[in-house]
Enzyme design. Structure first.
Site, PDB file in Angstrom:
ATOM      1  N   ARG A  66      -0.764  17.072  59.521  1.00 23.77           N
ATOM      2  CA  ARG A  66      -1.452  16.298  60.498  1.00 23.77           C
ATOM      3  C   ARG A  66      -2.830  15.670  60.040  1.00 23.77           C
ATOM      4  O   ARG A  66      -3.342  14.696  60.185  1.00 23.77           O
ATOM      5  CB  ARG A  66      -1.788  17.156  61.606  1.00 23.77           C
ATOM      6  CG  ARG A  66      -2.342  16.851  63.089  1.00 23.77           C
ATOM      7  CD  ARG A  66      -1.981  15.491  63.455  1.00 23.77           C
ATOM      8  NE  ARG A  66      -0.642  15.501  64.008  1.00 23.77           N
ATOM      9  CZ  ARG A  66      -0.291  14.678  65.010  1.00 23.77           C
ATOM     10  NH1 ARG A  66      -1.124  13.592  65.693  1.00 23.77           N
ATOM     11  NH2 ARG A  66       0.912  14.478  65.622  1.00 23.77           N
ATOM     12  N   HIS A 110      -5.872   6.778  82.029  1.00 26.72           N
ATOM     13  CA  HIS A 110      -5.196   7.852  82.381  1.00 26.72           C
ATOM     14  C   HIS A 110      -4.596   7.776  83.646  1.00 26.72           C
ATOM     15  O   HIS A 110      -5.265   7.279  84.454  1.00 26.72           O
ATOM     16  CB  HIS A 110      -5.959   9.324  82.132  1.00 26.72           C
ATOM     17  CG  HIS A 110      -5.257  10.386  82.405  1.00 26.72           C
ATOM     18  ND1 HIS A 110      -4.500  11.009  81.539  1.00 26.72           N
ATOM     19  CD2 HIS A 110      -5.176  11.280  83.790  1.00 26.72           C
ATOM     20  CE1 HIS A 110      -3.659  12.155  82.214  1.00 26.72           C
ATOM     21  NE2 HIS A 110      -4.306  12.412  83.541  1.00 26.72           N
TER      22      HIS A 110
HETATM   23  C1  GAR Z   1       0.633   4.705  81.265  1.00 23.40           C
HETATM   24  O1  GAR Z   1       0.950   5.142  82.377  1.00 23.40           O
HETATM   25  C2  GAR Z   1      -0.851   5.438  80.806  1.00 23.40           C
HETATM   26  O2  GAR Z   1      -1.573   5.697  81.716  1.00 23.40           O
HETATM   27  C3  GAR Z   1      -0.192   6.692  80.167  1.00 23.40           C
HETATM   28  O3  GAR Z   1       0.865   6.418  79.402  1.00 23.40           O
HETATM   29  C4  GAR Z   1       1.551   5.148  80.249  1.00 23.40           C
HETATM   30  C5  GAR Z   1       1.660   4.162  79.175  1.00 23.40           C
HETATM   31  O4  GAR Z   1       2.369   2.891  79.449  1.00 23.40           O
HETATM   32  N1  GAR Z   1      -1.421   7.182  79.365  1.00 23.40           N
HETATM   33  C6  GAR Z   1      -1.393   8.600  79.367  1.00 23.40           C
HETATM   34  O5  GAR Z   1      -0.667   9.341  80.247  1.00 23.40           O
HETATM   35  C7  GAR Z   1      -2.532   9.154  78.665  1.00 23.40           C
HETATM   36  N2  GAR Z   1      -2.867  10.588  78.663  1.00 23.40           N
HETATM   37  P1  GAR Z   1       2.547   1.661  79.015  1.00 23.40           P
HETATM   38  O6  GAR Z   1       2.745   1.882  77.511  1.00 23.40           O
HETATM   39  O7  GAR Z   1       3.305   0.820  79.451  1.00 23.40           O
HETATM   40  O8  GAR Z   1       1.195   1.027  78.918  1.00 23.40           O
END
Ligand code: GAR
Length: 197
Positions: A66, A110
């Protein structure tokens, strides 16, 4: 012109919302310089390439440890030297060295109203599963600055979304994206690009 680095792990609908907002003039004074994914198969990389934007994969799987991945990732980001780093569904913990190098220059979207359903283990569909399990009637999305904690940095924008009877995690995820995420992430970038934050 604010030079953006967008970091992604999956489908990239938030990246697409940023690109569309730049095209339509909802975001001004900003351009996406580069997109980085930790996942070679992320459709988000295709979205970037379709726009002629530099699209890179830096995968932990290609490194022995990592620490080695973190070092390579930070070095690449330093080389790109963006004005703002946007975590748009980037499911990798940001190395401390990067947070130190870009204070108040990294933002994250988020899919809940922080401080609900956030922190370690809350990402993607899991956030919506937890919201439905708890029985909340309102959820939403948050754009915040990234600090050394997990989803703990100062909040920039939030938008609430109604939870409806019979929602599944996927149905709720889609509504939160459409009604909140794809709106507030471009809005936050536009504010930063135009000195309104
Ligand atoms: C989104 O819903 C974003 O808010 C979430 O991942 C998804 C990505 O979708 N992020 C998290 O959960 C961060 N903790 P996308 O690739 O279609 O934009």
């Amino acid at each position: 012109m604010l030079r953006l680095l967008v970091c992604v792990s999956g489908g990239g609908t938030n990246l697409q919302a940023i690109l569309d907002a730049i095209d339509s003039g909802k975001i001004t004074n900003a351009k996406v310089e580069c997109v980085i994914s930790n996942n070679a198969g992320a459709y988000a990389l295709e979205r970037a390439k379709n726009k002629g934007i530099q699209a890179l994969c830096i995968s932990p799987k290609s490194y022995e440890s990592r620490d080695a991945f973190n070092q390579a990732f930070v070095e690449k980001v330093m080389e790109i030297h963006p004005d703002l780093i946007v975590l748009a569904g980037f499911l990798v913990a940001i190395p401390a060295a990067m947070i130190e190098a870009f204070p108040n220059r990294i933002i994250n979207i988020h899919p809940s109203l922080i401080p609900s359903f956030c922190g370690v283990g809350y990402y993607g569909l899991r956030v919506h599963e937890a919201a439905l399990a708890r029985g909340v009637k309102v959820t939403g999305a948050t754009v915040h600055f990234v600090d050394s904690g997990m989803d703990t940095g100062p909040i920039i924008l939030q938008k609430a979304v109604e939870v409806k009877e019979g929602d599944t995690p996927k149905v709720l995820q889609q509504r939160v994206m459409e009604e909140a995420e794809w709106q507030i992430l471009p809005q936050a970038i536009d504010r930063i690009a135009n000195g309104r934050l």
